[in-house]
Design a protein around this motif. Structure first.
Motif: not given
Length: 681
Positions: A348-377
């Protein structure tokens, strides 16, 4: 194979890709500026946008609103972040389905699925095809020359969650497809064996999709329908791709695959790999107790192989837990970096994720993200930022290629055929065999290329065939030539049995493999639930360990092959169980029962010796060692998945890129850590 020379790289991206799916439409616009600031802080180089935005881009038929996307792309460009721009055709708007309810897919049982999720598409629908082409053209005309545009991302994960529709529109389309594939109704009758159970057709108009029947339906018809469904999705992809190529030449077009064998079973990625400009893949760990890093390596090797060995791109994976399994554990500290860099090691020529900011609503709101519900701390954010910095130190690997040791044959059409009803044992699973063989090779520290059965195999000293039920005569001849010219082949049971129409090859089993294996199989003898058979070395043969097989046995008749292990019990007691056939300059092995663990390893080690592959016994268990080479040099990735520090001997000195320190003679890799050495030799 596709992309044999090179694959296009996202336009204007001069670093490894790092970022994820960005869905700013879920957030107030003032959040966008904070997002972009954090992206720069984390080292993000590219994000995927617009994938599920059709309803916002075209809020009513023919009326488009591109203002928000204009502002977003401008903001990304000003901040030096490239855009992988989606065509949003995986999720048509509610107004489209209100006007065209016939575009919703129908199940085999006749139920029409409803709007309210994603991927609810009849891919044969003329209305869907026209609407998809129109929104794609509108996007292409508006953004073909936008300075942020790096790549086009068509649709999303074709085949997930729906690949086949069984409506009347698909029935008419299927009949046209059959006419193109077979030529006439007589040819269809011959291919499907409709003389059985009185299924003969007088005209193609009498043929419907293989809907639910009172008992088992025609297997060849079901196999053709799987091919048709896959080809129909691919027609829609190529239609969008061609629009983008015409209006925005020079910008690569992709769609995200899901090559992990457990995550998308309805797509023939050998065929799809020939259609995309750059192979990209989504991968998610299946946390069911297996060694997840082995499945990850397997998916990465398979993706690279679909790309013809050329570099590819991991377009989605998770920073931590997902949300769609029965139990969704968080990743352990350091596991995200190991996952990401294992993909990079394997091409692979890199590493990308689903998704950038964790959703507050919808079916994937508990799927982890680069910016989690916990924020940057949070641990996740700190690990994301550290990974971005690490990838920034590895830019020299771009366009280098992963070096493989052996090949494994895999064919999606064979898998589809083998999974149909009424086979000798419902317990036999081609994917399980592929997983088990791959794990055994992984534990021997051998890097695997996957190959189609018709591929040129001459560059591999060892080729393994864990499960290839459907095998054409040409594939059989290809493997015979491979062995005659000096290759070593290992074939497992229930392979070579039927042709492309699921018809048993004439003569004794194993059909297309009789000649290369130097044997015939008089009868299958699957074992009862929990049953096992003992394998011992016959009198006069070199002594070997006693092995235990389960699930399956064959009544094998040697036709030139030597017996290496025999059945000590069971119906085939006294007959060959594992054989070895010298043919021309090479050797072909046959395993007529299911072997796993140390028992499978004992056979593979013997075959590897025939192939001249030296054992790599000095490398620790669960320490992954993979090499990428190219014009910029040779890079050794060492990934320690174990809980114990490891020392790995180096065959040349170099520099460890993630720490900047020298690497001479031996490389120390702490438990759970990754080291990447640019070798001087």
């Amino acid at each position: 194979m596709p992309h044999s020379e090179s694959a296009p790289y996202p336009a204007g991206l001069h670093k490894l890709a790092f970022g994820g799916d960005y869905n700013p439409e879920q957030w107030p616009e003032e959040v966008w500026h904070e997002d972009v600031r954090l992206m720069r802080e984390a080292g993000v180089t590219m994000v995927s946008v617009g994938i599920f935005s059709w309803a916002l881009l075209e809020p009513e038929p023919g009326a488009h609103d591109f203002g928000w996307l204009d502002r977003l792309l401008d903001l990304l460009h000003v901040n030096g972040i490239r855009a992988d721009l989606g065509t949003p055709t995986v999720a048509p708007p509610a107004w489209f389905y209100r006007a065209h309810p016939e575009a919703l897919p129908v199940t085999r049982d006749g139920a029409r699925l409803a709007f309210g999720s994603r991927g609810a598409i009849c891919h044969s629908s003329p209305a869907y095809r026209a609407a998809a082409a129109d929104i794609t053209e509108q996007l292409a005309r508006r953004y073909a020359n936008h300075p942020a545009l790096a790549m086009w991302h068509v649709h999303n994960e074709y085949g997930v969650p729906v690949s086949a529709c069984y409506c009347d529109t698909c029935g008419a389309h299927f009949r046209r497809w059959l006419a193109a594939r077979h030529g006439s109704v007589d040819a269809v009758n011959e291919a499907w064996g409709t003389a059985f159970w009185g299924q003969h057709y007088r005209t193609l108009d009498e043929i419907d999709p293989p809907r639910t029947t009172p008992t088992v339906g025609n297997p060849a018809q079901q196999l053709d329908y799987a091919r048709f469904a896959d080809a129909t999705m691919r027609e829609n992809f190529t239609a969008e791709r061609d629009i983008l190529h015409r209006i925005a030449p020079g910008i690569p077009v992709t769609t995200n695959f899901m090559t992990a064998l457990s995550q998308c079973e309805s797509v023939d990625y050998w065929a799809w790999g020939r259609e995309v400009d750059l192979v990209t893949n989504d991968h998610y760990l299946i946390t069911d107790g297996r060694r997840t890093h082995v499945n990850l390596a397997m998916a990465a090797d398979l993706t690279r192989s679909v790309a013809g060995g050329a570099p590819w791109l991991l377009l989605e994976h998770s920073t931590s837990g997902v949300n769609w399994q029965p139990r969704n554990p968080a990743k352990r500290p350091g596991e995200m970096a190991r996952n990401s860099l294992a993909h990079v090691a394997r091409g692979s020529e890199g590493a990308m994720f689903f998704q950038w900011r964790q959703s507050r609503r919808g079916a994937e709101k508990f799927h982890s993200a680069m910016v989690p519900h916990a924020g940057t701390d949070s641990r996740i954010w700190r690990e994301v930022s550290a990974l971005g910095a690490g990838l920034g130190l590895l830019e020299g690997i771009r366009s280098t290629r992963t070096v493989a040791d052996v090949a494994m044959l895999w064919d999606w059409e064979s898998w589809w055929a083998q999974r149909l009803d009424w086979r000798p044992s419902e317990d036999h699973d081609a994917r399980e065999r592929a997983d088990t063989f791959y794990a055994s090779l992984y534990d021997r520290h051998l890097t695997v290329d996957f190959a189609h059965p018709d591929a040129d195999l001459s560059g591999y000293p060892l080729v393994v065939v864990p499960a290839l039920y459907l095998t054409t005569e040409e594939s059989g001849r290809n493997l015979r030539r491979y062995v005659e010219n000096g290759g070593t082949l290992v074939v497992s049971y229930f392979s070579g049995i039927v042709d492309a129409d699921d018809a048993v090859h004439p003569g004794p089993y194993p059909g297309a493999f009789r000649d290369v294996l130097g044997l015939t199989v008089e009868e299958f003898s699957p074992l009862g639930e929990g049953g096992t058979v003992r394998l011992t070395t016959p009198e006069g043969a070199p002594e070997g360990p006693e092995l235990t097989g389960d699930l399956w046995s064959d009544v094998v008749i040697p036709r030139g092959a030597e017996t290496v292990w025999s059945y000590a019990d069971g119906i085939p007691a006294g007959r060959p169980a594992v054989t070895r056939n010298r043919l021309g300059e090479g050797t072909a092995w046959y395993l007529s029962t299911r072997l796993s663990g140390a028992d499978l390893a004992a056979v593979l080690d013997r075959a590897a010796a025939d192939a001249g592959i030296e054992p790599r016994t000095g490398l620790p268990y669960d320490v992954e060692v993979v090499r990428r080479t190219g014009d910029t040099g040779s890079y050794l990735f060492v990934i320690n998945h174990s809980d114990t520090d490891a020392d790995v001997a180096l065959d040349a000195p170099g520099t460890e890129l993630l720490t900047g320190g020298p690497a001479v003679d031996e490389l120390a890799v702490p438990a759970g850590a990754v080291r990447v050495v640019r070798l001087d030799g």
